[in-house]
Design a protein around this motif. Structure first.
Motif, PDB file in Angstrom:
ATOM      1  N   THR A 101       2.218 -11.524  25.027  1.00 11.45           N
ATOM      2  CA  THR A 101       0.953 -10.902  25.393  1.00 11.45           C
ATOM      3  C   THR A 101       0.214 -10.230  24.686  1.00 11.45           C
ATOM      4  N   CYS A 136      -3.026 -10.752  22.765  1.00 11.50           N
ATOM      5  CA  CYS A 136      -4.532 -10.111  23.321  1.00 11.50           C
ATOM      6  C   CYS A 136      -5.108  -9.113  22.641  1.00 11.50           C
ATOM      7  N   ASN A 185      -7.219 -11.587  19.982  1.00 15.40           N
ATOM      8  CA  ASN A 185      -7.685 -11.824  20.413  1.00 15.40           C
ATOM      9  C   ASN A 185      -8.637 -10.665  20.639  1.00 15.40           C
ATOM     10  N   ILE A 186      -8.328  -9.499  20.765  1.00 15.62           N
ATOM     11  CA  ILE A 186      -9.429  -7.833  20.839  1.00 15.62           C
ATOM     12  C   ILE A 186     -10.268  -8.018  19.347  1.00 15.62           C
ATOM     13  N   ASN A 210     -12.425 -10.345  19.061  1.00 18.57           N
ATOM     14  CA  ASN A 210     -13.323 -10.078  19.516  1.00 18.57           C
ATOM     15  C   ASN A 210     -14.632  -9.210  18.872  1.00 18.57           C
ATOM     16  N   HIS A 227     -16.079  -8.432  26.732  1.00 16.03           N
ATOM     17  CA  HIS A 227     -14.327  -9.036  27.302  1.00 16.03           C
ATOM     18  C   HIS A 227     -13.639  -7.626  26.204  1.00 16.03           C
ATOM     19  N   ASP A 282     -12.224  -6.006  29.663  1.00 17.55           N
ATOM     20  CA  ASP A 282     -11.180  -6.454  30.616  1.00 17.55           C
ATOM     21  C   ASP A 282     -10.265  -7.357  29.853  1.00 17.55           C
ATOM     22  N   GLN A 283     -10.100  -7.440  28.970  1.00 15.44           N
ATOM     23  CA  GLN A 283      -8.657  -7.663  28.808  1.00 15.44           C
ATOM     24  C   GLN A 283      -7.860  -6.624  28.300  1.00 15.44           C
ATOM     25  N   SER A 305      -7.205  -6.050  31.743  1.00 17.83           N
ATOM     26  CA  SER A 305      -6.059  -7.266  32.600  1.00 17.83           C
ATOM     27  C   SER A 305      -4.429  -7.059  31.782  1.00 17.83           C
ATOM     28  N   ILE A 306      -4.349  -6.768  30.147  1.00 16.07           N
ATOM     29  CA  ILE A 306      -3.141  -6.336  30.010  1.00 16.07           C
ATOM     30  C   ILE A 306      -2.771  -5.359  30.822  1.00 16.07           C
TER      31      ILE A 306
END
Length: 150
Positions: A53, A57, A60-61, A64, A73, A76-77, A80-81
């Motif tokens: 996970t 992330c 993804n970061i 992004n 976002h 936010d990520q 969440s992590i």
């Protein structure tokens, strides 16, 4: 899609696959209980889930950061992590069934709430992202605002 992104995604998928393959025993013999197998492998399974996970992330970061519209976002990520690790890591390490159930249950509840909030709240706009609406529809041929001003 770059080769690096593909390779990193495959590492994440492989990590999830290994974690999932350890959930159930490969051989079931008489007298074996799934609960015993679960409690024996819980730390490694949840540890691999955390690793996969967090890697997902991070990928993804990184993706992004290059896009101004998606950069909002990243925060936010990260939050969440952080919450995910704060709940799942102690669940992986505890031997108390009630604490495990409480941590996993709280994580599931927050996951559903986060999904509902994401579904029902509008997407925030990045400054400079929205096209300005012309006060005079005739000046831009009515392309942006076809409704007459009252």
């Amino acid at each position: 899609m770059s080769y690096g992104l593909f390779a990193a995604s495959m590492v994440v998928a492989l990590t999830y696959f290994i974690a999932c393959s350890l959930v159930f025993p490969h051989q079931i013999e008489d007298g074996d209980r799934l609960d015993d197998h679960f409690w024996a492998n819980k730390r490694i399974v949840l540890g691999l889930m955390i690793v996969a996970t967090v890697l997902g992330c991070v990928i993804n970061i990184i993706g992004n950061l290059g896009d101004a519209a998606r950069r909002i976002h990243v925060f936010d990520q990260v939050i969440s992590i952080f919450i995910y690790c704060l709940l799942i890591a102690p669940a992986a390490l505890t031997r108390r069934k009630w604490l495990f159930a409480a941590l996993i249950g709280l994580h599931m509840f927050l996951y559903v709430v986060e999904g509902a909030v994401t579904a029902f709240l509008p997407e925030p706009q990045v400054l400079g992202d929205a096209a300005p609406i012309s006060p005079n529809p005739a000046s831009d041929g009515g392309a942006r605002n076809s409704q007459p001003l009252a």
